[in-house]
Write a protein that holds these residues in place. Structure first.
Motif, PDB file in Angstrom:
ATOM      1  N   CYS A   1       0.828  -1.151   0.118  1.00  0.00           N
ATOM      2  CA  CYS A   1       0.029   0.100  -0.060  1.00  0.00           C
ATOM      3  C   CYS A   1       0.784   1.134   0.050  1.00  0.00           C
ATOM      4  CB  CYS A   1      -0.937  -0.121   1.229  1.00  0.00           C
ATOM      5  SG  CYS A   1      -2.173   1.233   1.213  1.00  0.00           S
ATOM      6  N   HIS A   2       2.120   1.207   0.794  1.00  0.00           N
ATOM      7  CA  HIS A   2       2.780   2.253   0.598  1.00  0.00           C
ATOM      8  C   HIS A   2       3.472   2.522  -0.518  1.00  0.00           C
ATOM      9  CE1 HIS A   2       3.867   1.548   5.430  1.00  0.00           C
ATOM     10  NE2 HIS A   2       2.777   2.153   5.149  1.00  0.00           N
ATOM     11  N   ASN A   3       3.853   1.529  -1.185  1.00  0.00           N
ATOM     12  CA  ASN A   3       4.226   1.750  -2.524  1.00  0.00           C
ATOM     13  C   ASN A   3       3.303   2.366  -3.560  1.00  0.00           C
ATOM     14  OD1 ASN A   3       6.658   0.336  -1.860  1.00  0.00           O
ATOM     15  ND2 ASN A   3       6.225  -1.565  -2.457  1.00  0.00           N
ATOM     16  N   GLY A   4       2.185   2.169  -3.461  1.00  0.00           N
ATOM     17  CA  GLY A   4       1.080   2.725  -4.183  1.00  0.00           C
ATOM     18  C   GLY A   4       0.868   4.066  -3.731  1.00  0.00           C
ATOM     19  N   VAL A   5       1.175   4.661  -2.676  1.00  0.00           N
ATOM     20  CA  VAL A   5       1.216   5.978  -2.251  1.00  0.00           C
ATOM     21  C   VAL A   5       2.299   6.945  -2.945  1.00  0.00           C
ATOM     22  CG1 VAL A   5       1.343   7.686  -0.251  1.00  0.00           C
ATOM     23  CG2 VAL A   5       0.006   5.668  -0.036  1.00  0.00           C
ATOM     24  N   TYR A   6       3.396   6.100  -2.923  1.00  0.00           N
ATOM     25  CA  TYR A   6       4.624   6.849  -3.249  1.00  0.00           C
ATOM     26  C   TYR A   6       4.514   6.955  -4.790  1.00  0.00           C
ATOM     27  CZ  TYR A   6       6.607   5.959   1.379  1.00  0.00           C
ATOM     28  OH  TYR A   6       6.509   5.707   2.883  1.00  0.00           O
ATOM     29  N   MET A   7       4.044   5.897  -5.516  1.00  0.00           N
ATOM     30  CA  MET A   7       3.864   6.107  -7.063  1.00  0.00           C
ATOM     31  C   MET A   7       2.917   7.204  -7.386  1.00  0.00           C
ATOM     32  SD  MET A   7       2.646   3.187  -9.871  1.00  0.00           S
ATOM     33  CE  MET A   7       4.158   2.026  -9.618  1.00  0.00           C
ATOM     34  N   GLU A   8       1.706   7.338  -6.614  1.00  0.00           N
ATOM     35  CA  GLU A   8       0.615   8.016  -6.980  1.00  0.00           C
ATOM     36  C   GLU A   8       1.297   9.582  -6.723  1.00  0.00           C
ATOM     37  OE1 GLU A   8      -2.590   9.861  -8.171  1.00  0.00           O
ATOM     38  OE2 GLU A   8      -2.156   7.665  -8.155  1.00  0.00           O
ATOM     39  N   LEU A   9       2.026   9.672  -5.629  1.00  0.00           N
ATOM     40  CA  LEU A   9       2.640  11.088  -5.220  1.00  0.00           C
ATOM     41  C   LEU A   9       3.750  11.278  -6.327  1.00  0.00           C
ATOM     42  CD1 LEU A   9       2.996  13.289  -2.988  1.00  0.00           C
ATOM     43  CD2 LEU A   9       5.058  11.979  -2.325  1.00  0.00           C
ATOM     44  N   ALA A  10       4.615  10.318  -6.945  1.00  0.00           N
ATOM     45  CA  ALA A  10       5.571  10.558  -8.118  1.00  0.00           C
ATOM     46  C   ALA A  10       4.809  10.735  -9.195  1.00  0.00           C
ATOM     47  CB  ALA A  10       6.380   9.345  -7.972  1.00  0.00           C
ATOM     48  N   MET A  11       3.430  10.231  -9.727  1.00  0.00           N
ATOM     49  CA  MET A  11       2.724  10.692 -10.820  1.00  0.00           C
ATOM     50  C   MET A  11       2.080  11.917 -10.580  1.00  0.00           C
ATOM     51  SD  MET A  11       1.325   6.657 -11.391  1.00  0.00           S
ATOM     52  CE  MET A  11       0.152   7.192 -12.645  1.00  0.00           C
ATOM     53  N   ARG A  12       1.989  12.575  -9.625  1.00  0.00           N
ATOM     54  CA  ARG A  12       1.196  13.924  -9.414  1.00  0.00           C
ATOM     55  C   ARG A  12       1.839  14.830 -10.410  1.00  0.00           C
ATOM     56  NH1 ARG A  12      -0.998  15.498  -3.571  1.00  0.00           N
ATOM     57  NH2 ARG A  12      -2.247  13.682  -4.140  1.00  0.00           N
ATOM     58  N   THR A  13       0.719  15.599 -10.941  1.00  0.00           N
ATOM     59  CA  THR A  13       1.245  16.756 -11.970  1.00  0.00           C
ATOM     60  C   THR A  13       0.232  17.927 -11.812  1.00  0.00           C
ATOM     61  OG1 THR A  13      -0.229  15.947 -13.633  1.00  0.00           O
ATOM     62  CG2 THR A  13       2.032  15.237 -13.627  1.00  0.00           C
ATOM     63  N   ASP A  14      -0.898  17.682 -10.757  1.00  0.00           N
ATOM     64  CA  ASP A  14      -1.821  18.812 -10.402  1.00  0.00           C
ATOM     65  C   ASP A  14      -1.776  19.233  -8.920  1.00  0.00           C
ATOM     66  OD1 ASP A  14      -3.888  20.555 -10.537  1.00  0.00           O
ATOM     67  OD2 ASP A  14      -5.247  18.952 -10.285  1.00  0.00           O
ATOM     68  N   PRO A  15      -1.277  20.592  -8.735  1.00  0.00           N
ATOM     69  CA  PRO A  15      -1.348  21.870  -9.854  1.00  0.00           C
ATOM     70  C   PRO A  15       0.111  21.588 -10.706  1.00  0.00           C
ATOM     71  CG  PRO A  15      -0.892  22.399  -7.443  1.00  0.00           C
ATOM     72  CD  PRO A  15      -0.962  21.064  -7.423  1.00  0.00           C
ATOM     73  N   GLU A  16       1.166  20.851 -10.005  1.00  0.00           N
ATOM     74  CA  GLU A  16       2.217  20.929 -10.811  1.00  0.00           C
ATOM     75  C   GLU A  16       3.266  19.601 -10.254  1.00  0.00           C
ATOM     76  OE1 GLU A  16       4.763  24.451  -9.954  1.00  0.00           O
ATOM     77  OE2 GLU A  16       4.682  23.938  -7.691  1.00  0.00           O
ATOM     78  N   SER A  17       3.989  19.176 -10.957  1.00  0.00           N
ATOM     79  CA  SER A  17       4.912  17.973 -10.692  1.00  0.00           C
ATOM     80  C   SER A  17       5.658  18.277  -9.497  1.00  0.00           C
ATOM     81  CB  SER A  17       5.723  17.572 -11.796  1.00  0.00           C
ATOM     82  OG  SER A  17       5.036  17.303 -12.892  1.00  0.00           O
TER      83      SER A  17
END
Length: 238
Positions: free
Chosen positions: A207-223
């Protein structure tokens, strides 16, 4: 004198025609159905547009594969379609590199559909493969988007009911937990990590890995810059 000008004019007209055709082809090929080779997507400039193109193709292809089916029959058809994409990815290095993120949207759509129908999604087998893993992560995200504030420990055995898919399912829950947060990235990551901690056995790590991947993929409002990403992850784990 006029002859060179005519040549220049013809060349310019040809260039404009080719450029216009290339632009029209790119726009069209963002939405064409998936075909062996997927050459249309690779003509787009940049991995972001390529992933968007593939994502649209996967959504279109799955809709055609399901052909109006509902419930478990639809799940079986879409799962088989995802398996075919995995076979393509095994022989296409470019597809293998981006199939995972491109499958997230299809998974989200099917997970949301299952939640609306009142049942947990049917997970495909072989969920450790690239395309299928992205689809499984999306399934969990889509399903949880209907109940982002639910008791994670209670949701897990219902959603992650397939033992062969639990690792990917828990990973998808991490994506969903972070996406549900509306605070700043540090506070959001902390809250999502805390939610992961309510999963049983070894699954909080997935589950942690999913959190970190989502955080790394976040582009809104900016990367998020790499240094900030590292700081946020350390703070969330701390």
């Amino acid at each position: 004198m006029h002859h060179p000008l005519r040549i220049i004019g013809v060349v310019a007209l040809l260039a404009l025609t080719v450029a216009g055709g290339f632009f029209a082809t790119n726009v069209f090929q963002r939405n064409v159905a998936i075909v062996p080779g997927l050459e249309g997507c690779w003509r787009l400039d940049g991995s972001g547009l390529q992933i968007q193109c593939l994502s649209n193709q996967f959504l279109d292809g799955a809709r055609e594969a399901a052909d109006g089916r509902t419930g478990h029959a639809r799940s079986a058809a879409v799962n088989a379609y995802v398996g075919r994409a995995d076979k393509l990815a095994a022989t296409d290095q470019r597809l293998g590199g981006v199939c995972h993120p491109a499958m997230h949207n299809l998974g989200r759509a099917e997970g949301l559909r299952a939640a609306d129908a009142g049942h947990a999604p049917d997970f495909p087998s072989g969920s450790t493969q690239l395309c299928t893993a992205g689809y499984v992560h999306g399934l969990a995200e889509g399903y949880m988007s209907k109940s982002p504030d639910a008791d994670v420990a209670a949701v897990f055995p219902v959603l992650c009911h397939d033992p062969a898919a639990r690792t990917g399912c828990a990973h998808g829950m991490g994506h969903a937990l972070l996406r549900a947060q509306t605070t700043g990235p540090v506070a959001a990551a902390r809250a999502a990590i805390a939610g992961c901690g309510r999963l049983p056995d070894r699954y909080p790590t997935d589950c942690h890995n999913g959190v970190y991947m989502e955080l790394a993929m976040r582009t809104d409002p900016e990367s998020i810059p790499v240094a900030d990403y590292t700081r946020i992850c350390r703070a969330a784990d701390g």
